[in-house]
Design an enzyme around this catalytic site. Structure first.
Site, PDB file in Angstrom:
ATOM      1  N   HIS A 101     -10.450   0.958   1.044  1.00 31.49           N
ATOM      2  CA  HIS A 101     -10.237  -0.606   1.965  1.00 31.49           C
ATOM      3  C   HIS A 101     -11.124  -0.723   3.021  1.00 31.49           C
ATOM      4  O   HIS A 101     -10.612  -1.202   4.267  1.00 31.49           O
ATOM      5  CB  HIS A 101      -8.566  -0.469   2.654  1.00 31.49           C
ATOM      6  CG  HIS A 101      -7.897  -1.716   2.807  1.00 31.49           C
ATOM      7  ND1 HIS A 101      -8.367  -2.732   3.636  1.00 31.49           N
ATOM      8  CD2 HIS A 101      -6.491  -2.055   2.327  1.00 31.49           C
ATOM      9  CE1 HIS A 101      -7.602  -3.703   3.496  1.00 31.49           C
ATOM     10  NE2 HIS A 101      -6.511  -3.387   2.705  1.00 31.49           N
ATOM     11  N   GLU A 140     -11.344  -5.050  -2.262  1.00 29.54           N
ATOM     12  CA  GLU A 140     -10.790  -3.872  -2.901  1.00 29.54           C
ATOM     13  C   GLU A 140     -10.539  -3.697  -4.431  1.00 29.54           C
ATOM     14  O   GLU A 140      -9.737  -4.688  -5.048  1.00 29.54           O
ATOM     15  CB  GLU A 140      -9.224  -3.849  -2.448  1.00 29.54           C
ATOM     16  CG  GLU A 140      -9.241  -4.057  -0.788  1.00 29.54           C
ATOM     17  CD  GLU A 140      -7.903  -4.571  -0.229  1.00 29.54           C
ATOM     18  OE1 GLU A 140      -6.917  -3.983  -0.658  1.00 29.54           O
ATOM     19  OE2 GLU A 140      -8.051  -5.752   0.373  1.00 29.54           O
ATOM     20  N   HIS A 184       0.745  -1.424  -0.222  1.00 35.57           N
ATOM     21  CA  HIS A 184      -0.127  -0.047   0.036  1.00 35.57           C
ATOM     22  C   HIS A 184       0.861   1.234  -0.024  1.00 35.57           C
ATOM     23  O   HIS A 184       0.383   2.289   0.753  1.00 35.57           O
ATOM     24  CB  HIS A 184      -1.101  -0.119   1.286  1.00 35.57           C
ATOM     25  CG  HIS A 184      -2.016  -0.989   1.201  1.00 35.57           C
ATOM     26  ND1 HIS A 184      -2.573  -1.639  -0.100  1.00 35.57           N
ATOM     27  CD2 HIS A 184      -2.655  -1.998   2.149  1.00 35.57           C
ATOM     28  CE1 HIS A 184      -3.561  -2.750   0.316  1.00 35.57           C
ATOM     29  NE2 HIS A 184      -3.440  -2.700   1.480  1.00 35.57           N
TER      30      HIS A 184
END
Length: 363
Positions: free
Chosen positions: A188, A326, A118
């Site tokens: 998320h 996601e 991420h």
């Protein structure tokens, strides 16, 4: 303290309130959008995140269907799983924390194992600016200078959340850069449609419109190959309970963790498609996920601690309490540009991608 933002006609557009402060004193605000039926979403300036989302069950009872926290500081702990937060510049994993793009090598933060997860979390764990509000929307904005966290280009991301009268939460990611660069934004949120604080995700029914997944190594990093889903414990091409096969052994699933995998959606042309359907039969709530991106990561919170106590009241964030869906480019596409479907940011041209969470009740 709450503040209603009023438009020229005297109608309430958005309700703004103070959420809390981070440990360094930074104040975090909430922006609440309510539709005519009374359903609503609360969005926070930290990570441009979804803090709560109240939609009706089959009897019209509103419940919060996303996990999260009462204290904004709890959102900044990566071990808590990026609850509801926007991820950028590049969601998911980058092998060896580096990639080559347009002939230049870029080095990104090593924040898990030997790789990047991420993008190191900066977009998620810092406050965003609220640029604009309207009758049913809020636009968040964040500027990222050239080479911040190793990524190229002076880069501005805007995320527009629109909450409609038919209980659709639409997310539009709009990106500008002064240099060709990469982008893979996602949200998320972890969904639990039950409305019950003690119910885990295993009882939910799920369908994903995919026939293949990205094969991974022992670190869950893509190998560049695709695997067939049919006949495996990962196959959700027909709807069934998440818990039905979650503990079965499989080469792409880590024992005890369960699903944390990228599904390759059937359409690869960057047009909108139904990616997944999540249902909770007891409450009657149904969530359809639509996106113009080619992949969706199913993650059921298997890395979260079973003994966490933080959450929203008694609605605690912990092991397998929610399902993250996601929408994304495949993980590590930056290192598989020739084999994975890809679309990159062109200098001084808007890059846009859209995801919708459409809520309804089962007939």
């Amino acid at each position: 303290m709450k503040k209603n933002i009023i438009d020229m006609r005297g109608l309430i557009m958005v309700e703004k309130s103070y959420f809390g402060a981070l440990d360094d004193g930074t104040e975090i605000d909430l922006y609440k959008i309510t539709n005519k039926s009374g359903a609503y979403v609360k969005l926070q300036t930290l990570g441009a995140g979804i803090q709560s989302l109240y939609v009706p069950d089959k009897n019209g009872v509103l419940s919060d269907v996303v996990l999260g926290f009462d204290n904004p500081q709890d959102y900044t702990d990566p071990d808590h799983g990026y609850q509801g937060l926007v991820v950028g510049r590049w969601a998911n994993r980058i092998r060896d924390a580096k990639f080559t793009f347009n002939g230049e090598e870029y080095h990104t933060p090593i924040n898990q194992g030997r790789w990047t997860l991420h993008s190191g979390g900066r977009f998620s764990f810092t406050p965003w600016e609220v640029e604009e509000t309207g009758d049913d929307y809020v636009v968040f904005k964040r500027f990222s200078p050239d080479l911040e966290d190793g990524f190229g280009g002076n880069f501005t991301m805007r995320v527009k959340y629109t909450f409609t009268e038919d209980n659709t939460l639409r997310l539009e990611y709009m990106i500008m850069s002064d240099k060709d660069t990469v982008a893979n934004p996602t949200n998320h949120s972890y969904f639990n449609l039950s409305g019950n604080d003690d119910e885990i995700i295993d009882s939910h029914y799920l369908m994903i419109n995919a026939d293949y997944f990205t094969e991974t190594d022992d670190d869950q990093l893509p190998t560049g190959e695709l695997g067939e889903l049919k006949g495996t414990m990962m196959d959700f091409s027909t709807m069934h309970k998440i818990g039905e096969h979650i503990n079965e052994p499989f080469r792409a699933v880590i024992d005890g963790v369960g699903y944390d995998n990228n599904y390759c959606l059937r359409k690869k042309d960057f047009t909108m498609q139904q990616a997944a359907v999540l249902e909770h039969r007891g409450s009657g709530r149904r969530l359809e996920v639509y996106t113009d991106l080619p992949g969706i990561q199913l993650y059921c919170g298997g890395w979260l601690d079973k003994n966490y106590t933080a959450g929203k009241g008694t609605n605690v964030v912990k092991y397998r309490r929610g399902a993250a869906l996601e929408t994304q480019f495949y993980p590590d596409t930056v290192n598989h540009q020739d084999v994975f479907p890809a679309r990159f940011v062109k200098a001084n041209e808007e890059f846009k991608t859209v995801t919708e969470f459409r809520f309804s009740v089962i007939d």
